[in-house]
Design a protein around this motif. Structure first.
Motif, PDB file in Angstrom:
ATOM      1  N   LEU A 105      -2.895   6.762  18.159  1.00  0.00           N
ATOM      2  CA  LEU A 105      -3.721   7.139  17.099  1.00  0.00           C
ATOM      3  C   LEU A 105      -3.815   7.348  15.843  1.00  0.00           C
ATOM      4  CD1 LEU A 105      -6.560   7.000  18.225  1.00  0.00           C
ATOM      5  CD2 LEU A 105      -6.609   9.557  18.810  1.00  0.00           C
ATOM      6  N   PRO A 106      -2.786   8.556  15.799  1.00  0.00           N
ATOM      7  CA  PRO A 106      -2.649   8.570  14.524  1.00  0.00           C
ATOM      8  C   PRO A 106      -1.518   6.988  13.533  1.00  0.00           C
ATOM      9  CG  PRO A 106      -1.267  10.079  15.127  1.00  0.00           C
ATOM     10  CD  PRO A 106      -1.870   9.101  16.481  1.00  0.00           C
ATOM     11  N   LYS A 107      -0.810   6.563  13.821  1.00  0.00           N
ATOM     12  CA  LYS A 107      -0.888   4.822  13.390  1.00  0.00           C
ATOM     13  C   LYS A 107      -2.085   4.067  13.205  1.00  0.00           C
ATOM     14  CE  LYS A 107       1.925   0.679  14.448  1.00  0.00           C
ATOM     15  NZ  LYS A 107       3.132  -0.264  16.028  1.00  0.00           N
ATOM     16  N   MET A 108      -2.641   3.966  14.404  1.00  0.00           N
ATOM     17  CA  MET A 108      -3.856   3.468  13.843  1.00  0.00           C
ATOM     18  C   MET A 108      -5.022   4.287  12.998  1.00  0.00           C
ATOM     19  SD  MET A 108      -7.577   2.795  16.855  1.00  0.00           S
ATOM     20  CE  MET A 108      -6.352   1.455  18.090  1.00  0.00           C
ATOM     21  N   LEU A 109      -5.588   5.307  12.416  1.00  0.00           N
ATOM     22  CA  LEU A 109      -5.761   5.939  11.847  1.00  0.00           C
ATOM     23  C   LEU A 109      -5.569   5.665  10.360  1.00  0.00           C
ATOM     24  CD1 LEU A 109      -7.800   7.560  10.541  1.00  0.00           C
ATOM     25  CD2 LEU A 109      -6.660   9.469  10.624  1.00  0.00           C
ATOM     26  N   CYS A 110      -3.776   5.472  10.092  1.00  0.00           N
ATOM     27  CA  CYS A 110      -3.552   5.183   8.827  1.00  0.00           C
ATOM     28  C   CYS A 110      -3.691   3.254   8.845  1.00  0.00           C
ATOM     29  CB  CYS A 110      -1.915   5.266   8.987  1.00  0.00           C
ATOM     30  SG  CYS A 110      -1.264   5.207   7.342  1.00  0.00           S
ATOM     31  N   GLU A 111      -3.756   2.521  10.014  1.00  0.00           N
ATOM     32  CA  GLU A 111      -3.823   1.202   9.385  1.00  0.00           C
ATOM     33  C   GLU A 111      -5.408   0.911   9.237  1.00  0.00           C
ATOM     34  OE1 GLU A 111      -4.189  -2.806  11.711  1.00  0.00           O
ATOM     35  OE2 GLU A 111      -2.992  -0.845  12.600  1.00  0.00           O
ATOM     36  N   ALA A 112      -6.178   1.597   9.633  1.00  0.00           N
ATOM     37  CA  ALA A 112      -7.716   1.640   9.198  1.00  0.00           C
ATOM     38  C   ALA A 112      -8.045   2.361   7.904  1.00  0.00           C
ATOM     39  CB  ALA A 112      -8.772   3.058  10.257  1.00  0.00           C
ATOM     40  N   ILE A 113      -6.807   2.886   7.307  1.00  0.00           N
ATOM     41  CA  ILE A 113      -7.361   3.482   5.983  1.00  0.00           C
ATOM     42  C   ILE A 113      -6.422   2.446   5.151  1.00  0.00           C
ATOM     43  CG2 ILE A 113      -6.931   5.823   4.346  1.00  0.00           C
ATOM     44  CD1 ILE A 113      -6.962   7.386   6.923  1.00  0.00           C
ATOM     45  N   ASN A 114      -5.937   1.850   5.634  1.00  0.00           N
ATOM     46  CA  ASN A 114      -5.183   0.986   4.833  1.00  0.00           C
ATOM     47  C   ASN A 114      -6.628  -0.333   4.460  1.00  0.00           C
ATOM     48  OD1 ASN A 114      -2.764  -0.364   3.339  1.00  0.00           O
ATOM     49  ND2 ASN A 114      -3.734  -2.211   4.764  1.00  0.00           N
ATOM     50  N   GLU A 115      -7.139  -0.403   5.524  1.00  0.00           N
ATOM     51  CA  GLU A 115      -7.764  -1.152   5.422  1.00  0.00           C
ATOM     52  C   GLU A 115      -9.099  -1.352   5.487  1.00  0.00           C
ATOM     53  OE1 GLU A 115      -8.170  -2.698   9.308  1.00  0.00           O
ATOM     54  OE2 GLU A 115      -6.715  -3.047  10.332  1.00  0.00           O
ATOM     55  N   TRP A 116      -9.256   0.115   4.785  1.00  0.00           N
ATOM     56  CA  TRP A 116     -10.565   0.553   4.227  1.00  0.00           C
ATOM     57  C   TRP A 116     -10.863   0.329   3.440  1.00  0.00           C
ATOM     58  CZ3 TRP A 116     -15.853   2.168   6.719  1.00  0.00           C
ATOM     59  CH2 TRP A 116     -16.534   2.284   6.140  1.00  0.00           C
ATOM     60  N   CYS A 117      -9.681   1.107   2.397  1.00  0.00           N
ATOM     61  CA  CYS A 117      -9.502   1.105   1.088  1.00  0.00           C
ATOM     62  C   CYS A 117      -8.890  -0.603   0.223  1.00  0.00           C
ATOM     63  CB  CYS A 117      -8.372   1.892   0.493  1.00  0.00           C
ATOM     64  SG  CYS A 117      -9.209   3.996   1.560  1.00  0.00           S
ATOM     65  N   HIS A 118      -8.381  -1.308   1.045  1.00  0.00           N
ATOM     66  CA  HIS A 118      -8.150  -2.435   0.738  1.00  0.00           C
ATOM     67  C   HIS A 118      -6.735  -2.191  -0.609  1.00  0.00           C
ATOM     68  CE1 HIS A 118     -11.325  -4.493   1.972  1.00  0.00           C
ATOM     69  NE2 HIS A 118     -12.274  -3.926   1.727  1.00  0.00           N
ATOM     70  N   SER A 119      -6.230  -1.391   0.868  1.00  0.00           N
ATOM     71  CA  SER A 119      -4.767  -1.063  -0.170  1.00  0.00           C
ATOM     72  C   SER A 119      -3.618  -1.938   0.216  1.00  0.00           C
ATOM     73  CB  SER A 119      -4.502   0.557   0.086  1.00  0.00           C
ATOM     74  OG  SER A 119      -4.799   0.787   0.975  1.00  0.00           O
ATOM     75  N   ASP A 120      -2.304  -1.776  -0.698  1.00  0.00           N
ATOM     76  CA  ASP A 120      -1.774  -2.250  -0.631  1.00  0.00           C
ATOM     77  C   ASP A 120      -0.428  -2.009   1.189  1.00  0.00           C
ATOM     78  OD1 ASP A 120      -1.143  -4.142  -2.779  1.00  0.00           O
ATOM     79  OD2 ASP A 120      -1.014  -2.528  -3.337  1.00  0.00           O
ATOM     80  N   CYS A 121      -0.352  -0.152   0.579  1.00  0.00           N
ATOM     81  CA  CYS A 121      -0.063   0.504   1.578  1.00  0.00           C
ATOM     82  C   CYS A 121      -0.809   1.647   1.978  1.00  0.00           C
ATOM     83  CB  CYS A 121       1.383   0.956   1.402  1.00  0.00           C
ATOM     84  SG  CYS A 121       1.627   1.393   0.228  1.00  0.00           S
ATOM     85  N   ALA A 122      -0.240   2.386   2.988  1.00  0.00           N
ATOM     86  CA  ALA A 122      -1.344   3.821   3.194  1.00  0.00           C
ATOM     87  C   ALA A 122      -0.219   4.923   4.032  1.00  0.00           C
ATOM     88  CB  ALA A 122      -2.289   3.914   3.937  1.00  0.00           C
ATOM     89  N   LEU A 123      -1.077   5.967   3.990  1.00  0.00           N
ATOM     90  CA  LEU A 123       0.092   7.009   4.181  1.00  0.00           C
ATOM     91  C   LEU A 123      -1.155   8.806   4.479  1.00  0.00           C
ATOM     92  CD1 LEU A 123       0.781   9.859   2.355  1.00  0.00           C
ATOM     93  CD2 LEU A 123       2.656   8.354   1.581  1.00  0.00           C
ATOM     94  N   ILE A 124      -0.753   9.109   5.788  1.00  0.00           N
ATOM     95  CA  ILE A 124      -1.762  10.286   5.692  1.00  0.00           C
ATOM     96  C   ILE A 124      -0.638  11.356   6.838  1.00  0.00           C
ATOM     97  CG2 ILE A 124      -3.318   9.265   6.671  1.00  0.00           C
ATOM     98  CD1 ILE A 124      -3.608   8.593   9.554  1.00  0.00           C
ATOM     99  N   ASN A 125      -0.958  11.556   7.203  1.00  0.00           N
ATOM    100  CA  ASN A 125      -0.225  12.386   7.703  1.00  0.00           C
ATOM    101  C   ASN A 125      -0.434  13.254   9.699  1.00  0.00           C
ATOM    102  OD1 ASN A 125      -2.045  14.875   6.466  1.00  0.00           O
ATOM    103  ND2 ASN A 125      -1.801  16.205   8.204  1.00  0.00           N
ATOM    104  N   ALA A 126       0.012  13.335  10.829  1.00  0.00           N
ATOM    105  CA  ALA A 126      -0.270  12.729  11.927  1.00  0.00           C
ATOM    106  C   ALA A 126      -1.204  14.156  12.080  1.00  0.00           C
ATOM    107  CB  ALA A 126       0.957  12.521  12.690  1.00  0.00           C
ATOM    108  N   GLY A 127      -0.912  15.293  11.778  1.00  0.00           N
ATOM    109  CA  GLY A 127      -1.792  16.663  12.551  1.00  0.00           C
ATOM    110  C   GLY A 127      -2.863  16.382  11.808  1.00  0.00           C
TER     111      GLY A 127
END
Length: 456
Positions: free
Chosen positions: A298-320
């Motif tokens: 689930l954290p992996k999916m959210l991080c991927e979603a943020i990358n797609e939403w922001c049209h970014s080169d890469c993304a990072l979030i915290n699992a918490g």
């Protein structure tokens, strides 16, 4: 003749309704004690951040449930905090107080054209029973760029306050400021404007058990989450129209009597919110789990979603950020809200390769996963491990999109706004950034789930 004025105040409740039944019972008793005597007066103010969308009742009603609670206690006036101001879309804030039975005071908020919203006034004069005029003015914290994204114009609070005081002090015998600015600005205001008699503060969650006197001004504040109710008592000389004494105190909520239906009232608000939010979003074919200290889907999916939403080169979030799992089958708005209650927005940041490399090295620090973060919109427990998309480390070399990170290149990083305020990663404070508002990361999660598993 001597007249007593009893001013009660709350601030930064943040929809912590577990304390609300006690607060309500206490304030109703105090009103009966002081509000109906010929030589005594009762006023009640809230200093902002009453509404916080982490709670399902606030989320489900978009803050209008909070307004109903304030109406029930017959508040005299309120001001807005950043949670009312920048976690609601423009139209949601613009209609938030349409059923309010109290005044909404805010001097430094305007619409995009420079006009004050119809539901707000900068200040108001309230009369005591013996005709003493109490002028009350309010200002809120200066998150100018975020308000602008949502279609509002926010002016600097201290200069705006100074302008309002020019006229107010010509009419009022006593001046009170409702300040959602924080303790440091309150102290500054007290020095700049000795004509202010009382500042009722909030925003920085400071606790002033007996108030604090700066120059001639009494500062009062009641912490956060309804842990305290504040009270200021003014003793007035009605002939000279002067304050003889002013005292502040706090009532600690845990020591207040519990009404008989306390637990029922607390659970009822949660259930009301849950009922509103139990609307279908998507069916998922398998359980999606969350782990804070090891890889999980689930954290992996959210991080991927943020990358797609922001049209970014890469993304990072915290699992918490993820507070739980999603079970196979129907997913509702309540399910998403339960695991992502934070009023946190996605954010796109431009960084040089050198800056991005520094940030990535910082995320590897072992102090972060167990760190218990408070504030910055975070409504979870610990940060947890950092999760990456299009980022990996191999033999001490960071790769972005499978290419070695180049220190002279500009990269677009998709992430969350709470990293950008300078507390976790100071380098991000002044970086070029784009906030996506009013969408929260739970909206991005919903979008991703419906994209992956089919929207009906």
């Amino acid at each position: 003749m001597i007249e007593q004025v009893h001013i009660y105040h709350t601030n930064d409740i943040h929809s912590h309704f577990e304390n609300w039944p006690k607060i309500s019972s206490f304030l109703n008793k105090e009103r009966k004690l002081y509000g109906y005597k010929a030589d005594e007066n009762f006023f009640l103010f809230d200093i902002g951040d009453h509404a916080d969308r982490w709670h399902p009742y606030t989320e489900g009603t978009l803050g209008k449930g909070n307004v109903r609670l304030l109406n029930e206690l017959d508040y005299t006036a309120v001001t807005i905090g950043n949670n009312e101001g920048i976690t609601l879309a423009h139209d949601e804030l613009d209609t938030l107080y349409e059923d309010a039975a109290f005044d909404v005071l805010i001097a430094n908020l305007f619409d995009r054209s420079g006009k004050r919203p119809e539901w707000a006034i900068p200040s108001k004069i309230y009369n005591t029973k013996n005709g003493i005029k109490i002028g009350v003015v309010a200002v809120t914290a200066y998150f100018r760029k975020l308000y602008e994204i949502l279609g509002w114009q926010l002016t600097e609070p201290i200069p705006e306050l100074a302008k309002e005081l020019q006229s107010l002090k010509q009419e009022a015998d006593i001046i009170i400021v409702l300040s959602h600015l924080g303790i440091h600005d309150d102290e500054k205001i007290a020095i700049l404007h000795p004509e202010i008699d009382v500042i009722l503060g909030g925003h920085t969650h400071h606790v002033l058990p007996k108030g604090k006197v700066i120059a001639q001004t009494l500062l009062a504040a009641a912490g956060k989450h309804g842990n305290y109710v504040g009270a200021v008592t003014l003793e007035l000389d009605t002939e000279r129209k002067k304050i003889l004494t002013k005292k502040a105190r706090l009532f600690e909520t845990k020591y207040l009597p519990s009404p008989a239906d306390e637990l029922f009232e607390v659970s009822l608000l949660h259930e009301k919110g849950k009922k509103i939010l139990e609307t279908f979003l998507v069916d998922i074919p398998e359980d999606l789990h969350t782990q804070w200290f090891e890889p999980s889907p689930l954290p992996k999916m959210l991080c991927e979603a943020i990358n797609e939403w922001c049209h970014s080169d890469c993304a990072l979030i915290n699992a918490g950020l993820l507070l739980g799992d999603l079970n196979k089958g129907t997913v509702t708005r309540y399910d998403i809200h339960s695991i992502l209650p934070h009023p946190i927005n996605p954010c796109l940041i431009e960084l040089s390769g050198t800056e991005l490399k520094e940030i990535l090295h910082q995320t590897l620090d072992p102090k972060w996963p167990p760190f218990e973060l408070k504030g910055l919109g975070f409504r979870g427990k610990v940060l947890g491990n950092f999760v990456y998309h299009n980022i990996h480390l191999d033999n001490d070399v960071f790769y972005i999109n499978n290419q070695p990170l180049e220190e002279g290149q500009i990269y677009k990083l998709g992430t969350v706004d709470m990293y950008t305020f300078g507390h976790l990663f100071p380098i991000l404070l002044n970086a070029k950034k784009q906030y996506f508002m009013p969408e929260f990361i739970r909206d991005v999660m919903t979008w991703k789930l419906q994209k992956e598993f089919g929207e009906i």
